[in-house]
Write an enzyme that holds these catalytic residues in place. Structure first.
Site, short mmCIF file in Angstrom:
data_model
loop_
_atom_site.label_atom_id
_atom_site.label_comp_id
_atom_site.label_asym_id
_atom_site.label_seq_id
_atom_site.Cartn_x
_atom_site.Cartn_y
_atom_site.Cartn_z
N HIS A 481 1.18 -1.43 0.20
CA HIS A 481 -0.38 -0.25 0.04
C HIS A 481 0.66 1.13 0.17
O HIS A 481 0.77 1.72 -0.70
CB HIS A 481 -1.30 -0.16 1.54
CG HIS A 481 -2.47 0.89 1.60
ND1 HIS A 481 -3.22 1.04 1.09
CD2 HIS A 481 -1.22 2.49 1.30
CE1 HIS A 481 -3.70 2.32 1.42
NE2 HIS A 481 -2.72 3.44 2.36
N GLU A 482 1.67 1.15 0.92
CA GLU A 482 2.81 2.56 0.92
C GLU A 482 3.81 3.04 -0.28
O GLU A 482 3.90 4.17 -0.96
CB GLU A 482 3.37 2.86 2.55
CG GLU A 482 2.75 2.56 3.37
CD GLU A 482 1.77 3.52 3.27
OE1 GLU A 482 1.24 4.62 2.96
OE2 GLU A 482 0.63 3.50 4.52
N HIS A 485 1.64 4.51 -2.89
CA HIS A 485 1.49 6.24 -3.22
C HIS A 485 3.06 6.28 -3.01
O HIS A 485 3.02 7.55 -3.72
CB HIS A 485 1.61 6.77 -1.06
CG HIS A 485 0.32 5.83 -0.69
ND1 HIS A 485 -1.17 6.58 -0.94
CD2 HIS A 485 -0.75 5.89 0.84
CE1 HIS A 485 -2.35 6.65 -0.41
NE2 HIS A 485 -2.00 5.74 0.32
N HIS A 488 3.19 6.49 -6.78
CA HIS A 488 2.56 7.63 -7.25
C HIS A 488 3.80 9.11 -7.01
O HIS A 488 3.53 10.03 -8.26
CB HIS A 488 1.26 8.09 -6.33
CG HIS A 488 0.21 8.73 -7.27
ND1 HIS A 488 -0.55 8.88 -6.30
CD2 HIS A 488 0.12 9.40 -8.30
CE1 HIS A 488 -1.83 10.01 -7.46
NE2 HIS A 488 -1.23 9.51 -8.23
ZN LIG Z 1 -2.66 5.34 2.08
#
Ligand SMILES: [Zn+2]
Length: 694
Positions: A481-482, A485, A488
C-alpha cells in the site's frame, strides 16, 4: 532551475552568521540527517519564512514589475519551507523526544501564520487575476492553465470575493469552528481516558495471552488484577474474545458513553458544529457543506456521493441479510435455543467463533512465508515487471540505524527518485504506516529532478531467533500500500510542483495504494516471493485457499458499516436541519438498517466520531472516500486480471494515465483515460463476494 533561483534570490542568506552551517538550509538533494539537531529548527524557519515573504511581496507586485516567470515562481517559492516542515514533522514522528517536540511546537505557529497570510493575501489574489487577464495566460499549456485556475478557485473558496463584512464573518466562523471541534476532540479523548476497570484474570477467559500480559497490574492495591481501558489494543480483543458476556456488555456501554455526560458532552457541540459549517457554505455560495467540500473532489457534490452510498447499500443488502442469518444460525447451534437474542456486544465475539469454525486461519501460519526482505524483493520485482522501474539499495545519511535508503531508475536509466524506509516500532516513533515526500521533483529546464520520498511502518520486528522479520499478511498489504503512494510520487512527471505526485483529490489519492494491495492476493505474484524463510518452500495451495476464503468473511457487514458512516456523514452535511430534531436520535435512526442487530436505545456513536467532528474539516462529508477508493482500485485491477497481472503494457498505461499525472488533470478524466469509461462498482462487489446477489 526556477526563475526565482535565476534571479539569485535565495542565496542572499548564505552569508549570514548562524545560518551558514544550518543543515536544514542545505540545498543538496540528500538531506544531511546526521547533522540536523532540534536547535536548527527555529533559525532555519525564520530564514525560510523571511525568504518566502520577500518573494510573496515580489509576486504581489508583479502587475507593476512584470510577470516574468510568474506562475513558476508561484509554484516553487515555498518549496524549501515545505521541505523544512516535512523534515521537522518527520523527525518528531520517528526519533521524537522533548527537544524535537519543542522545536516543532516553536515552528508551527510561524508557518501557520505564514500560510494563513498567504491564503488571504489580497495583493497576490489581485496579481493572479491580473495575470489571468494577460495574453500569456490565454496561451498556457493545459497543466499550467489548470494550476492558474486552481489558484484562483482557492482564493474564491477562501472568501476572497466576499465583501469585507462577510469576510470578517467567515474569519469568525473559522475561528469558532476550530475551537468547537477541538473541544469535541478533547471530550472524546477525556472520555476514553476517564474509564478504567480492574478485573481478576477469571473474567478474561478466552482473551489472548499477550493481552493478559499487557493489562496485568504488578503492584499497588490492584496487584494481580487486569486493568482494562477503552483503548483499541485492550477494547477490541475483549469484545472479540472474552467469554464473559457481562464484561463485554460493560465495556461496550462504557465505550458508547464516550462523548456524552456532564462536563464532556459532545451532543451539545454537534448542533453548533453543523450550523457553523452550513453557514460557511452558504456564505460562499453553496447549498450545503458537502457541496462546498466536494466541488473539487472526484465525487463533485454531496448528492453524487450520497447516490454512490445508496447504490452500494442496495446491492449489498441481500448478502448482508444472508450473513446475519448465518451468524444467527451458528449462534443458536452453539448457544442453544434458549440463549438470549444476540446483542450489540455479542456480534464481534460470535462472528470470530464462526470465522474460526469455518476457516481456522491463524495469522501466525502465514508469517513464515512473509519475511520482510523477500517481501520487499518481491515488491520491487513486481514494480520492475509492471512499471519498468529498477530499485536498488544505496548509501545516504539517515535518521536512525534501522533506516535503509534506495534509488529508483526508469527503464531509460533516468534517476527518477530516491527513498528511505523505516519499518519497525520504536518508543520514539509514532504508530501506523505512512508515506511522505521530502522533495517533489519532475521535469525542469535543467533536466529531470528526482523525487525524494519515504515509507514508514510499525511492522513486527525481527525475532531473537535468527533475526528475521516475519510479517502477517496484513503487514504485507501495508508495505505494498505505502509503496503504491511512493510510486505515485516517484513516477510523477508533472512540471508544476504543486500539482505533482500525490497532491490529488482526496477521493483519488488512495487509488495507487489500494491498487498495489491486489498483488498480495494474487497467486502468480505470491509465487515470486511467498516462500518459507527456512525451507524455501512455496506458499502451499491449501493455505492460500483458506487465506482467500477468510478475506471475504462477513464482507457485507464490513461494507455496511462503512456505508453507515458514509451515509450518516453525508446526511448531516447535506440535508439535516435543526427541524429534524436531536442529532443523536437522527443519526441513530439512519444507521439502524446497517447494523446486524438493533442499536442500543441510547446509542451515541455520533458523539464520539472524531473523523467527522474533531477538526474543522477532517473527514467531514468525506467518509465515503474510503469506499470510493476501493471501487476505483478494484475496477482498475480488472484490466490487469484480464490482460495479465504482470503485464508491462497495462502497467505503462497506468503510469501514463495516473501515476505520472498527479493532479495535472481532473481525477475522473485520468481514470477514464486508463479504463476507457467511468468507474463501475461491480468489480468491488465481485472481489468482496457480494456481486450478483441482488
Ligand atoms: Zn494510503
Amino acid at each position: 532551475m526556477t526563475p526565482a533561483r535565476d534571479a539569485g534570490a535565495p542565496s542572499q542568506f548564505t552569508g549570514q552568521p548562524g545560518t551558514v552551517s544550518n543543515p536544514l538550509l542545505a540545498e543538496s538533494f540528500l538531506i544531511p540527517f546526521g547533522e540536523i539537531r532540534p536547535e536548527h529548527v527555529l533559525p532555519a524557519t525564520t530564514v525560510l519564512i523571511e525568504e518566502a515573504r520577500a518573494e510573496l511581496d515580489r509576486l504581489a507586485f508583479a502587475p507593476e514589475s512584470g510577470f516574468a516567470g510568474f506562475l513558476d515562481r508561484l509554484d516553487t517559492f515555498t518549496a524549501r519551507l515545505d521541505t523544512l516542515q516535512t523534515v521537522v514533522g518527520h523527525l518528531d514522528g520517528v526519533v521524537s523526544d522533548e527537544h524535537w517536540r519543542a522545536a516543532k511546537q516553536a515552528m508551527l505557529p510561524l508557518v501557520s501564520a505564514f500560510s494563513t497570510d498567504l491564503g488571504m493575501h489580497a495583493g497576490l489574489y489581485s496579481a493572479l487575476k491580473a495575470y489571468a487577464a494577460t495574453e500569456e495566460a490565454s496561451t498556457l499549456d493545459p497543466v499550467r492553465a489548470r494550476f492558474l485556475q486552481i489558484g484562483l478557485d482557492e482564493f474564491r473558496r477562501g472568501g476572497a470575493e466576499l465583501p469585507a463584512s462577510e469576510q470578517a464573518r467567515l474569519k469568525a466562523l473559522n475561528i469558532e469552528l476550530s475551537e468547537v471541534t477541538s473541544r469535541y476532540g478533547s471530550n472524546s479523548m477525556d472520555g476514553v481516558s476517564a474509564f478504567e476497570l480492574y478485573v481478576p484474570a477469571e473474567r478474561l477467559a478466552g482473551v489472548p495471552e499477550r493481552v493478559l500480559q499487557a493489562t496485568r497490574v504488578a503492584e499497588g492495591e490492584h496487584a494481580g488484577q487486569h486493568r482494562l481501558t477503552l483503548h483499541a489494543p485492550t477494547y477490541l480483543p475483549v469484545m472479540t474474545y472474552a467469554d464473559d458476556r457481562t464484561l463485554r456488555e460493560e465495556l461496550y456501554r462504557a465505550y458508547n458513553a464516550v462523548g456524552t455526560g456532564a462536563g464532556r458532552d459532545n451532543a451539545e457541540l454537534l448542533p453548533r458544529i453543523l450550523a457553523l459549517r452550513q453557514e460557511k457554505a452558504a456564505l460562499l455560495g453553496y447549498a450545503n457543506y458537502a457541496d462546498y467540500l466536494l466541488e473539487d473532489r472526484m465525487a463533485g457534490s454531496g448528492d453524487r456521493a450520497m447516490a454512490f452510498e445508496a447504490d452500494l447499500t442496495e446491492r449489498t443488502l441481500p448478502a448482508f441479510e444472508r450473513e446475519n442469518a448465518e451468524l444467527e444460525a451458528f449462534y443458536r447451534a452453539q448457544a442453544g435455543e434458549n440463549a438470549p437474542a444476540l446483542a450489540v456486544w455479542d456480534v464481534t465475539y460470535w462472528a470470530e467463533k464462526q470465522r474460526l469454525a469455518l476457516y481456522a486461519l491463524d495469522d501466525e501460519e502465514l508469517r513464515p512465508y512473509f519475511e520482510l526482505g523477500s517481501v520487499l524483493s518481491g515488491l520491487f520485482e513486481v514494480a520492475r515487471r509492471i512499471f519498468g522501474v529498477t530499485v536498488r539499495q544505496a548509501q545516504a545519511p539517515v535518521w536512525h540505524s534501522e533506516v535503509k535508503f534506495y534509488e529508483m531508475h526508469a527503464e531509460d536509466g533516468t534517476h527518477i527518485a530516491s527513498f528511505y524506509t523505516d519499518w519497525f516500532p520504536r518508543d520514539s516513533k509514532r504508530g501506523g504506516a505512512w508515506m511522505n515526500a521530502f522533495r517533489v521533483g519532475g521535469p525542469s529546464a535543467g533536466g529531470f529532478r528526482p523525487h525524494l520520498g519515504l515509507m514508514c511502518g510499525n511492522m513486527t520486528p525481527p525475532g531473537i531467533d535468527g533475526g528475521r522479520a516475519l510479517l502477517s499478511h496484513d503487514e504485507v498489504e501495508t508495505v505494498f500500500h505505502e509503496f503504491g503512494h511512493l510510486l505515485h510520487l516517484s513516477l510523477s512527471r508533472v512540471p508544476v510542483r504543486q500539482l505533482a505526485g500525490t497532491s490529488v483529490a482526496w477521493d483519488f489519492v488512495e487509488l495507487p495504494s489500494h491498487l498495489m494491495e491486489n498483488w498480495t492476493w494474487n497467486r502468480e505474484t505470491l509465487a515470486l516471493f511467498a516462500r518459507h524463510h527456512q525451507t524455501g518452500e512455496a506458499l502451499p495451495d491449501e493455505l492460500y485457499a483458506r487465506m482467500l476464503h477468510a478475506r471475504n468473511f462477513r464482507a457485507a457487514n464490513v461494507a455496511m458499516r462503512q456505508y453507515s458512516f458514509g451515509t450518516v456523514d453525508l446526511s448531516l452535511h447535506t440535508r439535516y436541519t435543526p427541524a429534524d430534531g436531536d442529532i443523536l436520535t437522527y443519526a441513530r435512526a439512519l444507521s439502524a438498517r446497517f447494523q446486524a442487530v438493533p442499536p442500543l436505545p441510547d446509542d451515541a456513536r455520533i458523539a464520539n466520531f472524531g473523523h467527522l467532528f474533531s477538526s474543522p474539516v477532517g473527514y467531514a462529508a468525506g467518509y465515503y472516500s474510503y469506499k470510493w477508493a476501493e471501487v476505483l482500485d478494484a475496477d482498475a485491477f480488472t484490466r490487469f486480471e484480464r490482460e495479465g497481472v504482470l503485464n508491462r503494457s497495462v502497467g505503462r498505461d497506468f503510469v501514463d494515465a495516473v501515476l505520472s499525472r498527479g493532479n495535472s488533470a481532473p481525477a475522473a478524466q485520468l481514470f477514464e483515460e486508463f479504463m476507457g469509461r467511468a468507474p463501475d462498482p461491480e468489480a468491488l462487489l465481485r472481489r468482496s463476494g457480494l456481486a450478483g446477489s441482488a
